[in-house]
Design a protein around this motif. Structure first.
Motif, PDB file in Angstrom:
ATOM      1  N   THR A 218       6.217   4.625 -12.008  1.00 28.33           N
ATOM      2  CA  THR A 218       5.271   4.087 -12.988  1.00 28.33           C
ATOM      3  C   THR A 218       4.959   2.628 -12.677  1.00 28.33           C
ATOM      4  O   THR A 218       5.865   1.841 -12.371  1.00 28.33           O
ATOM      5  CB  THR A 218       5.848   4.207 -14.410  1.00 28.33           C
ATOM      6  OG1 THR A 218       6.160   5.576 -14.672  1.00 28.33           O
ATOM      7  CG2 THR A 218       4.855   3.700 -15.439  1.00 28.33           C
ATOM      8  N   ALA A 219       3.681   2.284 -12.733  1.00 23.78           N
ATOM      9  CA  ALA A 219       3.213   0.915 -12.488  1.00 23.78           C
ATOM     10  C   ALA A 219       3.481   0.454 -11.058  1.00 23.78           C
ATOM     11  O   ALA A 219       3.586  -0.745 -10.792  1.00 23.78           O
ATOM     12  CB  ALA A 219       3.841  -0.063 -13.475  1.00 23.78           C
ATOM     13  N   SER A 220       3.576   1.409 -10.147  1.00 20.53           N
ATOM     14  CA  SER A 220       3.790   1.060  -8.739  1.00 20.53           C
ATOM     15  C   SER A 220       2.486   0.566  -8.121  1.00 20.53           C
ATOM     16  O   SER A 220       1.405   0.745  -8.699  1.00 20.53           O
ATOM     17  CB  SER A 220       4.297   2.272  -7.970  1.00 20.53           C
ATOM     18  OG  SER A 220       3.348   3.318  -7.992  1.00 20.53           O
ATOM     19  N   PRO A 221       2.546  -0.070  -6.954  1.00 26.18           N
ATOM     20  CA  PRO A 221       1.329  -0.572  -6.305  1.00 26.18           C
ATOM     21  C   PRO A 221       0.361   0.554  -5.966  1.00 26.18           C
ATOM     22  O   PRO A 221       0.689   1.737  -6.048  1.00 26.18           O
ATOM     23  CB  PRO A 221       1.873  -1.229  -5.032  1.00 26.18           C
ATOM     24  CG  PRO A 221       3.307  -1.528  -5.313  1.00 26.18           C
ATOM     25  CD  PRO A 221       3.767  -0.425  -6.215  1.00 26.18           C
ATOM     26  N   ARG A 222      -0.845   0.173  -5.541  1.00 26.57           N
ATOM     27  CA  ARG A 222      -1.836   1.158  -5.142  1.00 26.57           C
ATOM     28  C   ARG A 222      -1.355   1.910  -3.905  1.00 26.57           C
ATOM     29  O   ARG A 222      -0.523   1.415  -3.144  1.00 26.57           O
ATOM     30  CB  ARG A 222      -3.177   0.470  -4.874  1.00 26.57           C
ATOM     31  CG  ARG A 222      -3.831  -0.074  -6.142  1.00 26.57           C
ATOM     32  CD  ARG A 222      -5.059  -0.886  -5.818  1.00 26.57           C
ATOM     33  NE  ARG A 222      -4.724  -2.102  -5.083  1.00 26.57           N
ATOM     34  CZ  ARG A 222      -5.640  -2.970  -4.649  1.00 26.57           C
ATOM     35  NH1 ARG A 222      -6.927  -2.748  -4.876  1.00 26.57           N
ATOM     36  NH2 ARG A 222      -5.259  -4.051  -3.992  1.00 26.57           N
ATOM     37  N   TRP A 223      -1.916   3.107  -3.696  1.00 28.43           N
ATOM     38  CA  TRP A 223      -1.367   4.006  -2.677  1.00 28.43           C
ATOM     39  C   TRP A 223      -1.414   3.411  -1.276  1.00 28.43           C
ATOM     40  O   TRP A 223      -0.497   3.583  -0.476  1.00 28.43           O
ATOM     41  CB  TRP A 223      -2.102   5.354  -2.711  1.00 28.43           C
ATOM     42  CG  TRP A 223      -1.433   6.405  -1.890  1.00 28.43           C
ATOM     43  CD1 TRP A 223      -1.898   7.006  -0.758  1.00 28.43           C
ATOM     44  CD2 TRP A 223      -0.139   6.975  -2.117  1.00 28.43           C
ATOM     45  NE1 TRP A 223      -0.991   7.918  -0.271  1.00 28.43           N
ATOM     46  CE2 TRP A 223       0.107   7.914  -1.098  1.00 28.43           C
ATOM     47  CE3 TRP A 223       0.847   6.777  -3.098  1.00 28.43           C
ATOM     48  CZ2 TRP A 223       1.280   8.661  -1.023  1.00 28.43           C
ATOM     49  CZ3 TRP A 223       2.015   7.518  -3.021  1.00 28.43           C
ATOM     50  CH2 TRP A 223       2.222   8.436  -1.994  1.00 28.43           C
ATOM     51  N   HIS A 224      -2.482   2.675  -0.949  1.00 30.14           N
ATOM     52  CA  HIS A 224      -2.577   2.128   0.406  1.00 30.14           C
ATOM     53  C   HIS A 224      -1.541   1.025   0.664  1.00 30.14           C
ATOM     54  O   HIS A 224      -1.331   0.623   1.805  1.00 30.14           O
ATOM     55  CB  HIS A 224      -3.990   1.594   0.683  1.00 30.14           C
ATOM     56  CG  HIS A 224      -4.338   0.341  -0.056  1.00 30.14           C
ATOM     57  ND1 HIS A 224      -4.990   0.344  -1.260  1.00 30.14           N
ATOM     58  CD2 HIS A 224      -4.100  -0.967   0.237  1.00 30.14           C
ATOM     59  CE1 HIS A 224      -5.159  -0.892  -1.671  1.00 30.14           C
ATOM     60  NE2 HIS A 224      -4.624  -1.707  -0.787  1.00 30.14           N
ATOM     61  N   GLU A 225      -0.891   0.558  -0.402  1.00 25.70           N
ATOM     62  CA  GLU A 225       0.176  -0.420  -0.230  1.00 25.70           C
ATOM     63  C   GLU A 225       1.534   0.246  -0.003  1.00 25.70           C
ATOM     64  O   GLU A 225       2.504  -0.417   0.342  1.00 25.70           O
ATOM     65  CB  GLU A 225       0.251  -1.339  -1.449  1.00 25.70           C
ATOM     66  CG  GLU A 225      -1.014  -2.163  -1.681  1.00 25.70           C
ATOM     67  CD  GLU A 225      -0.901  -3.030  -2.914  1.00 25.70           C
ATOM     68  OE1 GLU A 225      -0.032  -3.932  -2.925  1.00 25.70           O
ATOM     69  OE2 GLU A 225      -1.676  -2.813  -3.873  1.00 25.70           O
ATOM     70  N   LEU A 226       1.589   1.566  -0.216  1.00 25.57           N
ATOM     71  CA  LEU A 226       2.861   2.275  -0.124  1.00 25.57           C
ATOM     72  C   LEU A 226       3.027   3.052   1.175  1.00 25.57           C
ATOM     73  O   LEU A 226       4.151   3.321   1.598  1.00 25.57           O
ATOM     74  CB  LEU A 226       2.993   3.247  -1.305  1.00 25.57           C
ATOM     75  CG  LEU A 226       2.981   2.630  -2.701  1.00 25.57           C
ATOM     76  CD1 LEU A 226       3.018   3.719  -3.758  1.00 25.57           C
ATOM     77  CD2 LEU A 226       4.167   1.673  -2.871  1.00 25.57           C
ATOM     78  N   THR A 227       1.911   3.440   1.793  1.00 23.98           N
ATOM     79  CA  THR A 227       2.002   4.257   2.997  1.00 23.98           C
ATOM     80  C   THR A 227       1.052   3.741   4.067  1.00 23.98           C
ATOM     81  O   THR A 227       0.288   2.791   3.836  1.00 23.98           O
ATOM     82  CB  THR A 227       1.686   5.734   2.686  1.00 23.98           C
ATOM     83  OG1 THR A 227       1.950   6.532   3.837  1.00 23.98           O
ATOM     84  CG2 THR A 227       0.227   5.904   2.287  1.00 23.98           C
ATOM     85  N   THR A 228       1.070   4.367   5.226  1.00 24.68           N
ATOM     86  CA  THR A 228       0.214   3.954   6.338  1.00 24.68           C
ATOM     87  C   THR A 228      -1.155   4.605   6.206  1.00 24.68           C
ATOM     88  O   THR A 228      -1.269   5.819   6.067  1.00 24.68           O
ATOM     89  CB  THR A 228       0.845   4.361   7.686  1.00 24.68           C
ATOM     90  OG1 THR A 228       2.125   3.734   7.801  1.00 24.68           O
ATOM     91  CG2 THR A 228      -0.034   3.925   8.839  1.00 24.68           C
ATOM     92  N   MET A 229      -2.191   3.756   6.276  1.00 27.28           N
ATOM     93  CA  MET A 229      -3.558   4.252   6.175  1.00 27.28           C
ATOM     94  C   MET A 229      -4.464   3.476   7.119  1.00 27.28           C
ATOM     95  O   MET A 229      -4.133   2.376   7.560  1.00 27.28           O
ATOM     96  CB  MET A 229      -4.073   4.134   4.730  1.00 27.28           C
ATOM     97  CG  MET A 229      -3.376   5.033   3.745  1.00 27.28           C
ATOM     98  SD  MET A 229      -3.904   4.774   2.014  1.00 27.28           S
ATOM     99  CE  MET A 229      -5.658   5.088   2.140  1.00 27.28           C
ATOM    100  N   LEU A 230      -5.610   4.082   7.418  1.00 28.53           N
ATOM    101  CA  LEU A 230      -6.594   3.460   8.302  1.00 28.53           C
ATOM    102  C   LEU A 230      -7.990   3.781   7.795  1.00 28.53           C
ATOM    103  O   LEU A 230      -8.300   4.928   7.483  1.00 28.53           O
ATOM    104  CB  LEU A 230      -6.431   4.000   9.738  1.00 28.53           C
ATOM    105  CG  LEU A 230      -7.578   3.736  10.723  1.00 28.53           C
ATOM    106  CD1 LEU A 230      -7.600   2.260  11.128  1.00 28.53           C
ATOM    107  CD2 LEU A 230      -7.433   4.618  11.956  1.00 28.53           C
ATOM    108  N   SER A 231      -8.831   2.757   7.710  1.00 31.32           N
ATOM    109  CA  SER A 231     -10.242   2.942   7.380  1.00 31.32           C
ATOM    110  C   SER A 231     -11.074   2.512   8.575  1.00 31.32           C
ATOM    111  O   SER A 231     -10.815   1.448   9.168  1.00 31.32           O
ATOM    112  CB  SER A 231     -10.635   2.115   6.154  1.00 31.32           C
ATOM    113  OG  SER A 231      -9.994   2.594   4.992  1.00 31.32           O
TER     114      SER A 231
END
Length: 304
Positions: A218-231
């Motif tokens: 609950t109230a954790s950071p946005r998803w791109h702050e938690l895992t590896t992502m690329l745009s």
């Protein structure tokens, strides 16, 4: 005696081969099973730009579904419309030992309407499939090829689409002509991509291995702050015959300005009606009130 020895040898070989299959659950590292409903065994995404009017996506992945909470990730849905054509879909189902139980046939793939809830009608459709297997754990594998007749949008790379998904291996490769300019932004990925130039093309590859499952609090950071992502995004692009540039917000704004140019011009018959409605009125607020009421009574918005 010889027959018995041959039978034993045959059984032993089959057992060894089953254990050596890449999708055997016994091959999954213990740290990837902890807190996971799904293990992404492999994922290979290759997106290639052939020109501003033509791009191509090829991806293949395998998910091991550990329990019923992971079933929602076992289904395949691929959308298509006049800007996006599905070239092929292949798939297979494997048991816990990695033995293939079923192979996807063309007739097994449903072709359904893709109309969104906010629209009365649109031209989007979707290809859908699910093996509906309920003996856990099991593994599904899909391979899809999609042709785009535009270069406006490039697919992102999300290594973990949801919480409770761990990753053995995931890779994204972007290929384009050597002189093509594009932009990218990574999240939780420090190293530069592996670059290769060959025969007038250049490729950039990002890869991760052994990512443990994430439980989002609950109230954790946005998803791109938690895992590896690329745009990934284009610079010069084209969509439905309209060309533009995304190098800056100013250039991107020019594209939309050109796209909408002249569309704010009222036809002569409407102009005449406006003049009739406000004829004799000198008060600006009264003119606005009359025109607004006319708009309310004669205009309806329908999303098609």
């Amino acid at each position: 005696m010889i027959r018995i020895l041959l039978a034993i040898l045959f059984f032993t070989c089959n057992t060894v081969l089953a254990n050596e299959t890449p999708y055997a659950v016994g091959n999954i590292a213990p740290q990837l099973l902890k807190g996971a409903n799904v293990v992404k065994r492999t994922e290979e995404i290759r997106f290639e730009v052939f020109g501003t009017d033509h791009t191509f996506l090829h991806y293949k992945y395998a998910f091991t579904i550990l329990n019923e909470n992971g079933d929602k990730h076992a289904a395949l849905e691929e959308w298509y419309d006049k800007l996006r054509k599905i070239e092929s879909i292949e798939g297979a189902l494997y048991d816990a030992n990695g033995k293939q139980l079923k192979k996807l046939k063309a007739k097994d793939v449903s072709d359904l309407s893709g109309v969104a809830e906010i629209n009365i009608m649109d031209d989007t459709r979707r290809k859908s499939h699910n093996f509906f297997h309920k003996t856990y754990p099991y593994t599904i594998e899909y391979e899809v090829q999609v042709r785009y007749n535009n270069s406006f949008h490039f697919p992102s790379w999300i290594t973990q689409e949801d919480e409770f998904i761990s990753v053995e291996q995931s890779k994204y490769t972007f290929v384009c002509p050597a002189d093509y300019q594009f932009r990218y932004k990574t999240f939780n990925y420090k190293a530069p991509p592996v670059q290769v130039a060959d025969k007038g093309k250049k490729s950039h590859t990002w890869q991760v291995n052994m990512l443990p499952a994430i439980e989002r609090e609950t109230a954790s950071p946005r998803w791109h702050e938690l895992t590896t992502m690329l745009s990934v995004a284009p610079t010069n692009f084209e969509i439905d015959g309209h060309k533009g540039n995304m190098e800056s917000w100013k250039e991107f704004g020019k594209f939309f300005y050109a796209l909408n140019k002249g569309k704010d011009e009222l036809p002569p018959i409407v102009k005449r009606r406006v003049q009739e409605l406000i004829a004799g009125q000198t008060n600006e607020k009264e003119k606005i009130k009359i025109l607004y009421q006319f708009l309310q009574q004669n205009t309806r918005y329908i999303s098609i």
